[in-house]
Design an enzyme around this catalytic site. Structure first.
Site, PDB file in Angstrom:
ATOM      1  N   ASP A  82      23.456  37.088  42.734  1.00  0.00           N
ATOM      2  CA  ASP A  82      24.805  37.623  42.530  1.00  0.00           C
ATOM      3  C   ASP A  82      25.253  38.158  43.892  1.00  0.00           C
ATOM      4  O   ASP A  82      24.440  38.321  44.811  1.00  0.00           O
ATOM      5  CB  ASP A  82      24.735  38.739  41.479  1.00  0.00           C
TER       6      ASP A  82
ATOM      7  N   ASP B 187      28.491  40.720  44.586  1.00  0.00           N
ATOM      8  CA  ASP B 187      29.032  42.086  44.639  1.00  0.00           C
ATOM      9  C   ASP B 187      28.122  43.083  43.920  1.00  0.00           C
ATOM     10  O   ASP B 187      27.850  42.928  42.745  1.00  0.00           O
ATOM     11  CB  ASP B 187      30.437  42.101  44.032  1.00  0.00           C
TER      12      ASP B 187
ATOM     13  N   GLY C 286      36.175  39.709  37.553  1.00  0.00           N
ATOM     14  CA  GLY C 286      37.263  38.866  38.057  1.00  0.00           C
ATOM     15  C   GLY C 286      38.454  39.714  38.431  1.00  0.00           C
ATOM     16  O   GLY C 286      38.976  40.442  37.587  1.00  0.00           O
TER      17      GLY C 286
ATOM     18  N   LYS D  42      41.578  38.938  39.195  1.00  0.00           N
ATOM     19  CA  LYS D  42      42.839  38.616  38.495  1.00  0.00           C
ATOM     20  C   LYS D  42      42.794  39.157  37.065  1.00  0.00           C
ATOM     21  O   LYS D  42      43.740  39.785  36.593  1.00  0.00           O
ATOM     22  CB  LYS D  42      43.065  37.104  38.498  1.00  0.00           C
ATOM     23  N   GLU D  43      41.677  38.951  36.416  1.00  0.00           N
ATOM     24  CA  GLU D  43      41.505  39.427  35.036  1.00  0.00           C
ATOM     25  C   GLU D  43      41.569  40.960  34.996  1.00  0.00           C
ATOM     26  O   GLU D  43      42.136  41.538  34.071  1.00  0.00           O
ATOM     27  CB  GLU D  43      40.162  38.919  34.476  1.00  0.00           C
ATOM     28  N   ARG D  44      41.007  41.599  36.017  1.00  0.00           N
ATOM     29  CA  ARG D  44      40.974  43.068  36.073  1.00  0.00           C
ATOM     30  C   ARG D  44      42.402  43.616  36.224  1.00  0.00           C
ATOM     31  O   ARG D  44      42.789  44.554  35.542  1.00  0.00           O
ATOM     32  CB  ARG D  44      40.107  43.510  37.258  1.00  0.00           C
TER      33      ARG D  44
ATOM     34  N   HIS E  59      46.579  38.798  43.935  1.00  0.00           N
ATOM     35  CA  HIS E  59      45.183  38.467  44.222  1.00  0.00           C
ATOM     36  C   HIS E  59      45.036  37.795  45.583  1.00  0.00           C
ATOM     37  O   HIS E  59      44.058  38.035  46.303  1.00  0.00           O
ATOM     38  CB  HIS E  59      44.586  37.593  43.125  1.00  0.00           C
TER      39      HIS E  59
ATOM     40  N   ALA F 258      46.948  38.432  48.148  1.00  0.00           N
ATOM     41  CA  ALA F 258      47.084  39.521  49.127  1.00  0.00           C
ATOM     42  C   ALA F 258      45.797  40.343  49.177  1.00  0.00           C
ATOM     43  O   ALA F 258      45.292  40.691  50.251  1.00  0.00           O
ATOM     44  CB  ALA F 258      48.273  40.401  48.755  1.00  0.00           C
ATOM     45  N   LYS F 259      45.239  40.606  48.007  1.00  0.00           N
ATOM     46  CA  LYS F 259      44.007  41.393  47.938  1.00  0.00           C
ATOM     47  C   LYS F 259      42.877  40.690  48.667  1.00  0.00           C
ATOM     48  O   LYS F 259      42.116  41.279  49.423  1.00  0.00           O
ATOM     49  CB  LYS F 259      43.649  41.646  46.459  1.00  0.00           C
TER      50      LYS F 259
ATOM     51  N   THR G  58      33.224  36.592  42.227  1.00  0.00           N
ATOM     52  CA  THR G  58      34.222  36.665  43.290  1.00  0.00           C
ATOM     53  C   THR G  58      34.464  35.280  43.871  1.00  0.00           C
ATOM     54  O   THR G  58      33.838  34.302  43.483  1.00  0.00           O
ATOM     55  CB  THR G  58      33.803  37.672  44.383  1.00  0.00           C
TER      56      THR G  58
HETATM   57  C1  XBP Z   1      32.062  41.102  40.953  1.00  0.00           C
HETATM   58  C2  XBP Z   1      33.409  40.897  40.382  1.00  0.00           C
HETATM   59  C3  XBP Z   1      34.520  40.433  41.276  1.00  0.00           C
HETATM   60  C4  XBP Z   1      34.864  41.501  42.307  1.00  0.00           C
HETATM   61  C5  XBP Z   1      36.246  41.283  42.871  1.00  0.00           C
HETATM   62  O1  XBP Z   1      31.543  39.815  41.160  1.00  0.00           O
HETATM   63  O2  XBP Z   1      33.585  41.066  39.186  1.00  0.00           O
HETATM   64  O3  XBP Z   1      35.645  40.205  40.455  1.00  0.00           O
HETATM   65  O4  XBP Z   1      34.882  42.772  41.656  1.00  0.00           O
HETATM   66  O5  XBP Z   1      36.314  40.005  43.456  1.00  0.00           O
HETATM   67  P1  XBP Z   1      29.917  39.531  41.172  1.00  0.00           P
HETATM   68  P2  XBP Z   1      37.568  39.049  43.111  1.00  0.00           P
HETATM   69  O6  XBP Z   1      29.200  40.855  40.894  1.00  0.00           O
HETATM   70  O7  XBP Z   1      29.700  38.521  40.060  1.00  0.00           O
HETATM   71  O8  XBP Z   1      29.645  39.010  42.543  1.00  0.00           O
HETATM   72  O9  XBP Z   1      38.818  39.882  43.277  1.00  0.00           O
HETATM   73  O10 XBP Z   1      37.461  37.917  44.106  1.00  0.00           O
HETATM   74  O11 XBP Z   1      37.336  38.615  41.689  1.00  0.00           O
HETATM   75 MG    MG Z   2      27.545  42.061  40.811  1.00  0.00          MG
END
Ligand code: XBP
Ligand code: MG
Length: 238
Positions: free
Chosen positions: A10, A12, A53, A55-57, A83, A85-86, A125
Site C-alpha cells: 500500500d 499512503d 479515494g 474524489k469519493e472523500r 481533484h 488541483a489537489k 491514490t
Molecule cells: C489512501 C487513500 C487516498 C489518499 C488520497 O490510499 O485513500 O485516497 O487519501 O489520494 P492508500 P487521492 O492508503 O490505498 O494508498 O486524492 O489520489 O485519492
Molecule cells: Mg494506506
C-alpha cells in the site's frame, strides 16, 4: 505452502505518512484555489479517511456538510476540477521533499530487490502521486522497481473492496499464497483479506484505533522487519 515471491505495498500511511501533512494540505489548497470555504483540520480529516479515494472523500463531505454544493448540476465536473488541483498541489508538495519514507521501508524494499522478491503496489491514490512520492523519497525512477502498480481509478470500487488487489494479482500471475500485502489501515487490510492475501499491518498515525483482526502480522513500523520474518509459515502477531 509457497515461498514468498512478491510483496504488494500500500502507499499512503504505509510507505510514508502522507495523509496529515501531505494529502490534507493539498486538499485544503485546492479548496482555497477554487474559492470554497472548506477546510479539513487534522481531526476532521482523520474521520474523512474512512472514505477512500480523494474524489469519493470530497463527494462524501459535500453531501454531509455542503448540500448546496453537492446539489449543483455541475458537481461531477467540480469534483474532477478539485481533484486535479489537489493532485497538482500534492505532487508539488511531495516534490519539495516534505514527506519521507517511514522507517524500515527503504531497507525492506532493498532486501526484497536483492533477494529476487518481486515488488508491486496496490493503492487507492493516483499513479501520479505514487511516482512523485517514490521519486522524491526513495530514488528517482524507483517506480520502475515495482513490476505492477495498481493505482486509484484502474478499478471502480476502492478499498475496502478487494478490486485493486485482484487487479495486481492478475498481473503478477502469482498465487495469493506466494504474496504478502503490506498495509496501514483497516480498509486496506480488509481489501487484502478479501483477495485472499496474508497482510502485514504497519499501524500509521491515523489508524491506531482501528480493528486489525486477521492481520498476519501487526507492527508499529517496518524497522527491523526482514524478509526472513515474512515467510508464510511464520505468521505471528508482532
Ligand atoms: C489512501 C487513500 C487516498 C489518499 C488520497 O490510499 O485513500 O485516497 O487519501 O489520494 P492508500 P487521492 O492508503 O490505498 O494508498 O486524492 O489520489 O485519492
Ligand atoms: Mg494506506
Amino acid at each position: 505452502m509457497n515461498a514468498l515471491q512478491a510483496l504488494i505495498f500500500d502507499v499512503d500511511g504505509t510507505l510514508a505518512e502522507t495523509e496529515r501533512d501531505g494529502h490534507r494540505h493539498a486538499f485544503n489548497a485546492a479548496f482555497a484555489e477554487l474559492g470554497l470555504n472548506w477546510y479539513w483540520d487534522e481531526t476532521r480529516y482523520g474521520h474523512l479517511l474512512a472514505i477512500t479515494g480523494g474524489k469519493e472523500r470530497m463527494r462524501h463531505y459535500a453531501a454531509q456538510c455542503a448540500p448546496e454544493i453537492a446539489s449543483r448540476p455541475d458537481i461531477d465536473a467540480l469534483i474532477r476540477q478539485l481533484h486535479a488541483a489537489k493532485t497538482a498541489h500534492y505532487v508539488r508538495l511531495v516534490g519539495e521533499g516534505r514527506l519521507s519514507l517511514r522507517s524500515g521501508v527503504a531497507e525492506l524494499i532493498a532486501e526484497a530487490r536483492a533477494g529476487g522478491i518481486r515488488l508491486a503496489i496496490a493503492s487507492t491514490t493516483s499513479s501520479e502521486n505514487i511516482t512523485a512520492l517514490l521519486d522524491a523519497s526513495l530514488a528517482p525512477g524507483s517506480a520502475d522497481w515495482f513490476e505492477v502498480i495498481g493505482a486509484g481509478d484502474v478499478v471502480a470500487a476502492k478499498k475496502p473492496a478487494s478490486d485493486i488487489y485482484h487487479w495486481v494479482l492478475e498481473r503478477l500471475a502469482l498465487p495469493t499464497s506466494a504474496c504478502l500485502a503490506i498495509e496501514d489501515s483497516e480498509n486496506g487490510l480488509r481489501a487484502a483479506q478479501g483477495a485472499g492475501l496474508r497482510c502485514l499491518v504497519t499501524v500509521s498515525e491515523y489508524s491506531r484505533e482501528q480493528d486489525f483482526s486477521g492481520a498476519a502480522m501487526l507492527v508499529d513500523t517496518l524497522a527491523g522487519t526482514s524478509l526472513s520474518c515474512l515467510a508464510p509459515c511464520q505468521d505471528s502477531k508482532g
